[in-house]
Design a protein around this motif. Structure first.
Motif, mmCIF file in Angstrom:
data_model
loop_
_atom_site.group_PDB
_atom_site.id
_atom_site.type_symbol
_atom_site.label_atom_id
_atom_site.label_comp_id
_atom_site.label_asym_id
_atom_site.label_seq_id
_atom_site.Cartn_x
_atom_site.Cartn_y
_atom_site.Cartn_z
ATOM 1 N N TYR A 61 -8.993 -7.028 5.152
ATOM 2 C CA TYR A 61 -8.457 -7.930 6.408
ATOM 3 C C TYR A 61 -9.405 -8.950 7.045
ATOM 4 N N LYS A 62 -10.719 -8.470 7.234
ATOM 5 C CA LYS A 62 -11.735 -9.319 7.950
ATOM 6 C C LYS A 62 -11.897 -10.534 7.303
ATOM 7 N N ASP A 119 -1.388 -2.884 8.031
ATOM 8 C CA ASP A 119 -1.235 -2.188 6.823
ATOM 9 C C ASP A 119 -2.111 -2.616 5.622
ATOM 10 N N TRP A 120 -3.424 -2.763 6.173
ATOM 11 C CA TRP A 120 -4.443 -3.116 5.233
ATOM 12 C C TRP A 120 -5.282 -1.713 4.680
ATOM 13 N N ALA A 128 -3.573 -11.650 12.745
ATOM 14 C CA ALA A 128 -4.834 -10.550 12.949
ATOM 15 C C ALA A 128 -5.774 -11.247 13.749
ATOM 16 N N THR A 181 0.859 -1.272 0.039
ATOM 17 C CA THR A 181 0.051 -0.061 -0.023
ATOM 18 C C THR A 181 0.747 1.309 -0.111
ATOM 19 N N SER A 185 -11.065 -2.940 15.606
ATOM 20 C CA SER A 185 -10.561 -3.269 14.244
ATOM 21 C C SER A 185 -9.885 -2.521 13.284
ATOM 22 N N ASP A 186 -10.028 -1.060 13.903
ATOM 23 C CA ASP A 186 -9.290 0.073 13.185
ATOM 24 C C ASP A 186 -7.663 -0.145 13.536
ATOM 25 N N SER A 200 -8.126 -1.477 3.146
ATOM 26 C CA SER A 200 -9.471 -1.496 3.308
ATOM 27 C C SER A 200 -9.855 -2.629 4.328
ATOM 28 N N ASP A 201 -11.205 -2.885 4.180
ATOM 29 C CA ASP A 201 -11.758 -3.793 5.280
ATOM 30 C C ASP A 201 -11.401 -5.397 4.692
ATOM 31 N N GLN A 249 -6.371 -3.090 11.407
ATOM 32 C CA GLN A 249 -6.152 -2.626 9.952
ATOM 33 C C GLN A 249 -4.930 -1.786 9.815
ATOM 34 N N LEU A 250 -4.637 -0.966 10.855
ATOM 35 C CA LEU A 250 -3.679 0.023 10.546
ATOM 36 C C LEU A 250 -2.245 -0.810 10.952
#
Length: 444
Positions: A422-423, A416-417, A398, A312, A408-409, A419-420, A412-413
């Motif tokens: 990673y879920k 280094d995702w 994760a 990213t 969740s935020d 978008s979502d 993600q940070l």
């Protein structure tokens, strides 16, 4: 003297001699004395008149001579003026010729300068065009370039075999190609990727490619999705319990094993992609992309890991800084594992973070070595190595963070995702699923 012959003067007319201008010729002394004074005066006047005439003639001759001399001077002056005029004309001609030559030289010099400038412009334009090509090629990462080449080759072979036009390709060709790909691919997403590669090829050749928005093409993909229902197989996550089982098969006093163990823990706790930790080959190591010893900063019980390039972060627009904390008394402590690795296998600041000694020379751990070591250790724990890969660490980290009630935020940070997405990597345990149902039951 008596014998001297006497001169015969008889018969001479003295008077007539005087008439011829011989003075006193024919006159005797007595006659001369008895001459009349008036006649003498007359004679004197005549003589004076003759003298005056002679003087006038002389003056006239002198005047004529002077006039002739003046005329000759005038002629000489005219010639001089002509010469001067010719000289001046010649000088003017020379000056004009000199100016003309200078103008010609300046024109030639200007023309030469213009030619050099045009040549330089042409060279600069060629260099700009080459730079455009280089910049265009740099638009895609190395992995994306390889995928595009594979996709282009497959499409061209398909069109050549069935004798179809490939540039520009019509809708019928694209639909037939998608159906052909469905024979090899289980996932419709893979078919979409290959068709998108054909689109990129058309756009690079400045050809339109409107087929992706076609109703017929969308209908075909929908039908393929129904016919070829497929659940993608994802690598199973690695949990802390599995790590504890794996460490029993490591000799941490061995330099190679301590390097691999530190790599496993970094991959788990950093949730890193394999491209940020190890290169595909030794020759492909890039200190700007893969982790180096100089990008891990250990201060007391905290280690800061810095990534300047990730999936990213393609253009260096930011830096990803991920902290690791020390876990006292645990074999799963990433900080202690890193310090132990550095003491066993010291390396320079720009060296890859994970290196092993090979033929008395430090070489970076490659992705292939990473995968083989993981599968061999997983096999020793009694599990199927085909169900695990290097991505298992990222997915396991994760999942463990989520089960540890990390927001969740932050997950993600930290991972280094962008978008979502990673879920989809999260693996919910049965305990977590039961807790959901119990919480619902409280309000029934």
């Amino acid at each position: 003297m008596a014998d001297r012959p006497r001169r015969d003067v008889h018969g001479l007319n003295y008077k007539s001699l005087s008439e011829y201008g011989i003075p006193d010729a024919g006159e005797t002394k007595e006659e001369k004395k008895l001459e009349d004074p008036s006649s003498v005066k007359r004679k004197l006047d005549v003589r004076d008149e003759k003298k005056s005439l002679s003087s006038a003639k002389k003056k006239l001759a002198a005047a004529l001579s002077l006039d002739k001399s003046c005329n000759e001077d005038d002629v000489e002056d005219e010639e001089l003026r002509c010469l001067r005029a010719e000289l001046k004309s010649t000088e003017d001609d020379l000056k004009s010729q000199r100016l003309q030559n200078e103008k010609l030289k300046l024109k030639e010099e200007l023309k030469r300068k213009q030619q050099e400038l045009e040549k330089e412009k042409d060279l600069e334009l060629l260099q700009l065009k080459e730079d455009v090509k280089v910049s265009t090629r740099a638009a895609y990462a190395l992995g994306s370039k390889k995928n595009l080449l594979v996709q282009w080759r497959a499409f061209l072979l398909f069109c050549t075999y069935f004798n179809m036009s490939f540039i520009p390709a019509n809708l019928d060709t694209i639909c037939c190609y998608a159906q052909f790909l469905s024979r090899s691919f289980k996932s419709v997403e893979s078919i979409k990727n290959y068709i998108n590669g054909v689109k990129v090829m058309h756009l690079m050749l400045d050809c339109s490619f409107p087929h992706l928005d076609s109703f017929v093409y969308k209908l075909l993909l929908k039908g393929l999705s129904r016919i070829k229902s497929h659940m993608p197989r994802r690598a199973l996550p690695i949990s802390p319990d599995i790590l504890l089982e794996m460490v029993e098969h490591f000799d941490l006093e061995n330099g190679s094993d301590c390097v691999y163990w530190c790599l496993f823990l970094f991959a788990f706790f950093l949730m890193s992609r394999k491209s940020n930790l190890v290169p595909d080959s030794c020759s492909q190591f890039d200190k700007n992309k893969q982790l180096t010893r100089g990008k891990v900063f250990v201060v007391n019980d905290i280690a800061i890991v810095v990534f300047e390039w990730t999936k990213t972060i393609q253009h260096g627009e930011r830096r990803l800084k991920i902290p690791l904390v020390k876990i006292p008394g645990s074999v799963l402590c990433p900080v202690s594992a890193y310090n132990h690795m550095c003491s066993k296998v010291p390396a320079s600041h720009d060296s890859p973070a994970f290196v092993i000694s090979k033929n008395s020379k430090l070489t970076p751990v490659t992705y292939g070595q990473f995968q083989r070591k993981l599968k061999s250790v997983i096999l020793k724990t009694g599990r199927d190595p085909n169900l695990y890969s290097s991505h298992s660490f990222r997915r396991g980290g994760a999942t463990f963070a989520f089960s540890s009630h990390v927001p969740s935020d932050l997950i993600q940070l930290h991972g280094d995702w962008a978008s979502d997405a990673y879920k989809i990597y999260l693996e919910f345990s049965m305990k977590d699923k039961i807790s959901v149902v119990r919480n619902m039951a409280k309000f029934v």
